[in-house]
Design a protein around this motif. Structure first.
Motif, PDB file in Angstrom:
ATOM      1  N   VAL A 110      16.707  -0.663   6.719  1.00  0.00           N
ATOM      2  CA  VAL A 110      16.600  -0.850   5.537  1.00  0.00           C
ATOM      3  C   VAL A 110      17.330  -1.962   4.581  1.00  0.00           C
ATOM      4  O   VAL A 110      18.691  -0.819   4.465  1.00  0.00           O
ATOM      5  N   LEU A 118      14.798  -5.847   5.738  1.00  0.00           N
ATOM      6  CA  LEU A 118      14.663  -5.581   7.487  1.00  0.00           C
ATOM      7  C   LEU A 118      15.356  -6.119   7.770  1.00  0.00           C
ATOM      8  O   LEU A 118      15.296  -7.340   8.456  1.00  0.00           O
ATOM      9  N   THR A 137      16.259  -1.051  13.557  1.00  0.00           N
ATOM     10  CA  THR A 137      15.701  -1.447  12.371  1.00  0.00           C
ATOM     11  C   THR A 137      16.404  -1.401  11.170  1.00  0.00           C
ATOM     12  O   THR A 137      15.569   0.311  10.779  1.00  0.00           O
ATOM     13  N   GLY A 162       4.234  -3.697  11.986  1.00  0.00           N
ATOM     14  CA  GLY A 162       4.734  -2.929  10.290  1.00  0.00           C
ATOM     15  C   GLY A 162       5.555  -3.240   9.578  1.00  0.00           C
ATOM     16  O   GLY A 162       6.072  -2.327   8.420  1.00  0.00           O
ATOM     17  N   HIS A 163       6.454  -4.325   9.587  1.00  0.00           N
ATOM     18  CA  HIS A 163       7.998  -4.626   8.508  1.00  0.00           C
ATOM     19  C   HIS A 163       7.370  -4.408   7.613  1.00  0.00           C
ATOM     20  O   HIS A 163       7.907  -4.184   6.212  1.00  0.00           O
ATOM     21  N   HIS A 207      -1.612   0.077  -0.416  1.00  0.00           N
ATOM     22  CA  HIS A 207      -0.158   0.703  -1.582  1.00  0.00           C
ATOM     23  C   HIS A 207      -0.842   0.977  -2.728  1.00  0.00           C
ATOM     24  O   HIS A 207       0.520   0.941  -3.232  1.00  0.00           O
ATOM     25  N   THR A 218       7.004   0.184   0.822  1.00  0.00           N
ATOM     26  CA  THR A 218       6.569   1.457   1.382  1.00  0.00           C
ATOM     27  C   THR A 218       8.351   1.928   0.336  1.00  0.00           C
ATOM     28  O   THR A 218       8.735   2.859  -0.040  1.00  0.00           O
ATOM     29  N   GLU A 219       9.206   0.928   0.723  1.00  0.00           N
ATOM     30  CA  GLU A 219      11.091   1.374   0.586  1.00  0.00           C
ATOM     31  C   GLU A 219      11.434   1.002  -0.903  1.00  0.00           C
ATOM     32  O   GLU A 219      11.568   1.384  -2.109  1.00  0.00           O
ATOM     33  N   ARG A 231       6.889  -1.247   5.777  1.00  0.00           N
ATOM     34  CA  ARG A 231       7.989  -0.490   6.150  1.00  0.00           C
ATOM     35  C   ARG A 231       8.959  -0.759   4.326  1.00  0.00           C
ATOM     36  O   ARG A 231       9.088   0.220   3.797  1.00  0.00           O
TER      37      ARG A 231
END
Length: 158
Positions: free
Chosen positions: A8, A57, A6, A92-93, A125, A99-100, A96
């Motif tokens: 980003v 993603l 996967t 959890g996508h 977050h 976070t990015e 993720r």
């Protein structure tokens, strides 16, 4: 067969090819308009602004999750259109991507309008509720903000 990876992806509107933009919009419309029964103008003009960044993603050419970062006039970043494809949920996508996104936002303040049932997700977050709950498109929302805290050990960017 090799394991699927996967990746980003990040792009400004000018850097998106037509197929990719189609796939990103299709996911947004499939979830927000069709699944959540919210007939609203999905194309709001903000996708094409020079300061907008599209994050998604992708696995084997398929879009799993998406969000966009807008540049607000007050200098804060605005995260919106956070969405995960139904078949990819629970992996959890969204975390993720957040976070990015916060890594890209860096030290500047960041705001979003959270669907109320997702307040705890955004709080993990670093976001805090900043106003009362309101209803938009028949869905309860709350405004949230992540203040700039350069160098704080709990920050994504510090």
């Amino acid at each position: 067969m090799p394991p699927q990876t996967t990746q980003v992806r990040v792009a400004a509107f000018a850097d998106l090819d037509a197929r990719t933009f189609h796939d990103l919009l299709r996911l947004r419309i499939d979830v927000f308009v069709v699944e959540q029964h919210c007939p609203y103008p999905e194309l709001d003009g903000r996708d094409v602004e020079p300061g907008t960044r599209h994050l998604w993603l992708e696995r084997d050419g398929a879009v799993l999750a998406y969000l966009r970062i807008l540049a607000d006039a007050d200098g804060s970043a605005r995260i919106g259109r956070v969405v995960v494809a139904p078949a990819a949920r629970g992996g959890g996508h969204a975390g993720r991507l957040m976070t990015e996104a916060l890594r890209l936002v860096g030290e500047q303040p960041c705001v979003l309008e959270a669907q109320s049932y997702l307040v705890d997700f955004y709080a993990r977050h670093g976001f805090a509720v900043t106003g009362p709950e309101y209803v938009e498109d028949s869905i309860p929302h709350v405004p949230m903000r992540r203040q700039s805290r350069p160098g704080h050990p709990g920050d994504i960017d510090g």
